[in-house]
Design a protein around this motif. Structure first.
Motif, PDB file in Angstrom:
ATOM      1  N   HIS A  80      23.062  14.305  63.398  1.00  0.00           N
ATOM      2  CA  HIS A  80      22.198  15.266  62.707  1.00  0.00           C
ATOM      3  C   HIS A  80      21.812  16.444  63.588  1.00  0.00           C
ATOM      4  O   HIS A  80      21.296  17.446  63.110  1.00  0.00           O
ATOM      5  N   GLU A  81      22.057  16.337  64.897  1.00  0.00           N
ATOM      6  CA  GLU A  81      21.729  17.429  65.813  1.00  0.00           C
ATOM      7  C   GLU A  81      22.847  18.471  65.907  1.00  0.00           C
ATOM      8  O   GLU A  81      22.662  19.532  66.503  1.00  0.00           O
ATOM      9  N   ILE A  82      24.028  18.150  65.359  1.00  0.00           N
ATOM     10  CA  ILE A  82      25.167  19.048  65.476  1.00  0.00           C
ATOM     11  C   ILE A  82      24.968  20.312  64.651  1.00  0.00           C
ATOM     12  O   ILE A  82      25.430  21.392  65.003  1.00  0.00           O
ATOM     13  N   GLY A  83      24.248  20.193  63.543  1.00  0.00           N
ATOM     14  CA  GLY A  83      23.991  21.363  62.707  1.00  0.00           C
ATOM     15  C   GLY A  83      24.952  21.436  61.535  1.00  0.00           C
ATOM     16  O   GLY A  83      25.834  20.590  61.353  1.00  0.00           O
ATOM     17  N   ASP A  84      24.800  22.471  60.756  1.00  0.00           N
ATOM     18  CA  ASP A  84      25.598  22.613  59.544  1.00  0.00           C
ATOM     19  C   ASP A  84      27.053  22.953  59.839  1.00  0.00           C
ATOM     20  O   ASP A  84      27.950  22.585  59.089  1.00  0.00           O
ATOM     21  N   SER A  85      27.318  23.687  60.917  1.00  0.00           N
ATOM     22  CA  SER A  85      28.687  24.096  61.239  1.00  0.00           C
ATOM     23  C   SER A  85      29.292  23.142  62.262  1.00  0.00           C
ATOM     24  O   SER A  85      28.695  22.901  63.309  1.00  0.00           O
ATOM     25  N   PRO A  86      30.471  22.570  61.972  1.00  0.00           N
ATOM     26  CA  PRO A  86      31.116  21.682  62.947  1.00  0.00           C
ATOM     27  C   PRO A  86      31.570  22.466  64.175  1.00  0.00           C
ATOM     28  O   PRO A  86      31.705  23.689  64.121  1.00  0.00           O
TER      29      PRO A  86
END
Length: 377
Positions: free
Chosen positions: A53-59
């Protein structure tokens, strides 16, 4: 229930639950363990991690050197028979990365230093790279950040990683971060340590050390290798190579060569481009004879213009089995899936399935990895 919490100094304190029922000792300790783990994330751990969940919306984006071909942090393998121009092609790629040039229609996204480990024919590598530099000197001022390292490198030995990384750091002091490292050839990396390229465990040791180099430097590592006696069956030696690289490119053809992606983790398989070779002449030696080197011609050659080898003759069962695999697409088929489809098409016995599969494999039309079969072309 007593609820554990963490103070700012990291010590646990227990508060009374207003609903003071039976104490749930396991729940308290599980909660405390989770809080302690959260506190430990700021400490110096040997292994680092990141929550999804810390990676964010963009891979995470690919950091391309040459878009849709080679990216930072990955490993590629470039294989061809002797005289197949694989080293000439990688010399050209090295120059394009160093000089930020597009490569056969593929866009240059990042440029950086290149370290070319010439475990064999170092003088030939130098002549080729020099030829590219001479042809482009007006555009780049006669300088390209490419270092050629002659001699054997034992990548069977983990201690060599430290030496390789130290060398790369020293080269970076010349002014450019190293983005591409080429080892020519992969077989020599194993042989230098007394290993056998036919053994998966020896290849595995080399790949573990290649990964350590990438982890330390953040570069792309390109490995140059040979095909076996049957070109259609891929790289010489253990097929561990196929599983350990991110991209495998096979160079084939006679007068017109075609570079074809035969394995890729997250890019399409199939032809990249076709090319021809040409002779670059430097001048003459003391006897008046020309000093030459064979390099890749930069002119565009369409894939369609490359002559296709004559198709091998197939039996009826082989044609059916091959058609089923073609229709399965890039995902291929598991052995049992292929057998079931073959039964539905009138090939009823496992012995016939096996014979057709092996015949197609021997003809270089299909390949198998990790239990799945795919078309080679």
């Amino acid at each position: 229930m007593n609820i554990p919490k963490l103070r700012d100094d990291g010590l646990a304190v227990v508060q009374n639950d207003p609903f003071d029922g039976a104490s749930d000792y396991k729940a308290e300790n599980a909660t405390l363990d989770r809080l302690v783990v959260q506190k430990d994330r700021g400490r110096d751990l040997r292994f680092k991690y990141q929550m999804l969940h810390e990676i964010g919306d963009s891979p995470p984006k690919k950091r391309w050197l040459i878009k849709n071909v080679v990216a930072l942090g990955e490993t590629s393998a470039w294989i061809a028979p002797p005289g197949g121009l694989k080293s000439a092609l990688l010399a050209e790629l090295s120059f394009c990365v160093a000089a930020q040039r597009d490569w056969h229609g593929y866009k240059s996204k990042n440029s950086g230093g290149v370290v070319y480990f010439a475990l064999e024919r170092a003088d030939l590598v130098k002549r080729r790279l020099r030829a590219y530099l001479v042809r482009s000197s007006d555009d780049i001022g006669g300088i390209a950040p490419i270092a050629i390292v002659p001699g054997m490198v034992d990548l069977m030995n983990a201690a060599t990683v430290k030496d390789v990384v130290a060398l790369i750091r020293a080269i970076e002091e010349e002014g450019e971060l190293v983005y591409l490292v080429v080892f020519d050839t992969f077989a020599k990396l194993i042989a230098a340590g007394g290993g056998d390229e036919n053994l998966a465990k020896d290849q595995g040791r080399v790949f573990a050390n290649v990964q350590r180099i990438k982890d330390a430097v953040g570069c792309h590592v390109a490995l140059i290798g040979h095909t076996g006696k049957d070109e259609g069956r891929g790289a010489r030696g253990s097929n561990a190579l196929l599983g350990d690289v991110d991209v495998m490119v096979t160079v084939s053809g006679d007068e017109i060569k075609t570079a074809t992606v035969t394995k890729a983790n997250d890019m399409p398989e199939g032809p990249l481009f076709s090319f021809k070779s040409e002779i670059h002449e430097f001048g003459t030696d003391e006897d008046g004879d020309p000093i030459t080197v064979n390099i890749v011609n930069g002119d565009e050659v369409s894939v369609q213009s490359a002559p296709k080898p004559s198709e091998p003759k197939l039996s009826t069962n082989q044609r059916v089995m091959y058609r089923l695999l073609v229709e399965a697409g890039s995902g291929g088929l598991a052995t049992e899936e292929w057998n079931e489809f073959a039964k539905e098409n009138g090939i009823t016995t496992k012995q016939r399935h096996y014979e057709a599969r092996m015949a197609l494999k021997d003809k270089g039309l299909v390949r198998e990895y990790a239990g799945r079969w795919k078309c080679s072309g």
